[in-house]
Design an enzyme around this catalytic site. Structure first.
Site, mmCIF file in Angstrom:
data_model
loop_
_atom_site.group_PDB
_atom_site.id
_atom_site.type_symbol
_atom_site.label_atom_id
_atom_site.label_comp_id
_atom_site.label_asym_id
_atom_site.label_seq_id
_atom_site.Cartn_x
_atom_site.Cartn_y
_atom_site.Cartn_z
ATOM 1 N N SER A 187 -5.936 -1.818 0.550
ATOM 2 C CA SER A 187 -6.383 -3.119 1.064
ATOM 3 C C SER A 187 -7.799 -3.041 1.622
ATOM 4 C CB SER A 187 -5.438 -3.599 2.171
ATOM 5 O OG SER A 187 -5.468 -2.691 3.266
ATOM 6 N N HIS A 227 -3.262 -5.082 -5.033
ATOM 7 C CA HIS A 227 -2.931 -5.032 -3.610
ATOM 8 C C HIS A 227 -1.697 -5.864 -3.298
ATOM 9 C CE1 HIS A 227 -3.874 -6.394 0.727
ATOM 10 N NE2 HIS A 227 -3.167 -5.288 0.760
ATOM 11 N N GLU A 271 -3.001 -9.306 -4.774
ATOM 12 C CA GLU A 271 -4.425 -9.477 -5.049
ATOM 13 C C GLU A 271 -4.850 -8.484 -6.134
ATOM 14 O OE1 GLU A 271 -6.417 -10.989 -0.881
ATOM 15 O OE2 GLU A 271 -5.931 -8.854 -1.062
ATOM 16 N N ASN A 288 -7.134 -10.617 3.800
ATOM 17 C CA ASN A 288 -7.555 -9.949 5.030
ATOM 18 C C ASN A 288 -8.808 -10.575 5.625
ATOM 19 O OD1 ASN A 288 -5.448 -8.150 5.189
ATOM 20 N ND2 ASN A 288 -6.516 -6.503 4.146
#
Length: 285
Positions: A120, A141, A153, A192
């Site tokens: 990540s 991800h 992702e 994130n």
């Protein structure tokens, strides 16, 4: 290229759940880790999880039996990698270790194999050259808990081919996930970065005494419709993980705004890491 055999490297929380997701998707899946005890613990946890899902009527016994039959485990990376069409690396978040793994995979996997990292924080361009096949390397991800969370992702580096993107997208869809494509590498990717912005504002509000942690979390749930408040979520993820992600982003950007927040730094120094340590922003039994 049809992907039939998947290798997942790393039997930690993420790796074991990714592996089980792949097996439930009908893929012959191997979970590899250098630690035999970690592999044994992963199998025990996944069998317990599967039994609970059957008991709750969420999965059929036949589906569980099929998945567990498709899921094997080994400490032998070379043997596991030879037949893999797709490798998903979920090892420790250290660049030197990932580079070593990808260099090794580049030599022992079949020429057609796609090599993905679940990282990540580290973009796949960091390990693509080591693999010797950058066009077949990307981030894939998953989110924690990987057996529950739908988003995956898919992050391409400058050399990732369209065929690679298409292949891993198809895998994610077969796992009943919702893949999203990140066309350019950027620290934090999508989720994130968005959560980082929310967390920073929540931390600033609390630090300034604008509102209590409880009231900030309540606002996120009741006004914004979030299933958890930002402090509850950070406690679940682990404040050491939040700190690590911020440090990794800062290392990439050099932007002081990306440094770990003082409240996070304070909690980590005190060993209050969230649910896993028994206390973070909230106490846990």
């Amino acid at each position: 290229m049809a992907i039939e055999n998947i290798l997942v490297i790393g039997a930690g929380t993420m790796g074991r759940q990714i592996a089980m997701s792949c097996a439930l998707g009908g893929y012959a899946t191997v979970l590899q880790d250098i630690s035999e005890p970690a592999l044994a613990a992963a199998r025990t946890e996944l069998e317990s999880w599967a039994a609970s899902r059957v008991a709750k009527g969420k999965l059929s016994q036949d589906a569980v039996d099929q998945a567990l039959g498709l899921l094997s485990q080994t400490a032998d990376l070379d043997a596991a990698a030879r037949d893999a069409d797709l490798v998903i690396e979920a090892a420790v978040e250290r660049l030197d270790i990932k580079e070593e793994i990808f260099a090794r995979l580049g030599k022992i996997t079949a020429a057609h194999a796609i090599l993905a990292t679940n990282s990540s924080t580290l973009p796949s361009s960091k390990v693509a050259a080591a693999s010797g096949r950058p066009a077949q390397v990307c981030n894939m991800h998953f989110f924690n808990p990987a057996l529950v969370m739908k988003c995956v992702e898919i992050v391409r580096n400058d050399q990732t081919s369209d065929a690679t993107v298409a292949a891993v997208t198809e895998v994610a869809q077969r796992l009943n996930k919702q893949p999203v494509l990140v066309n350019k590498e950027i620290p934090g990717f999508i989720a994130n970065r968005m959560m980082g912005a929310i967390n920073r504002e929540a931390l600033n509000l609390a630090q300034a005494g604008i509102a209590s942690i409880v009231d900030i979390d309540t606002t996120a749930r009741t006004a914004l419709g979030h299933p958890m408040g930002p402090f509850e979520l950070m406690d679940m993820v682990g404040l050491d993980v939040v700190d690590f992600i911020a440090q990794a982003n800062y290392a990439e950007t050099g932007n002081d705004a990306d440094l770990p927040h003082p409240l996070i730094v304070e909690k980590v120094k005190e060993g209050k890491l969230g649910r896993k340590s028994g206390e973070g922003f909230y106490p846990y039994n």
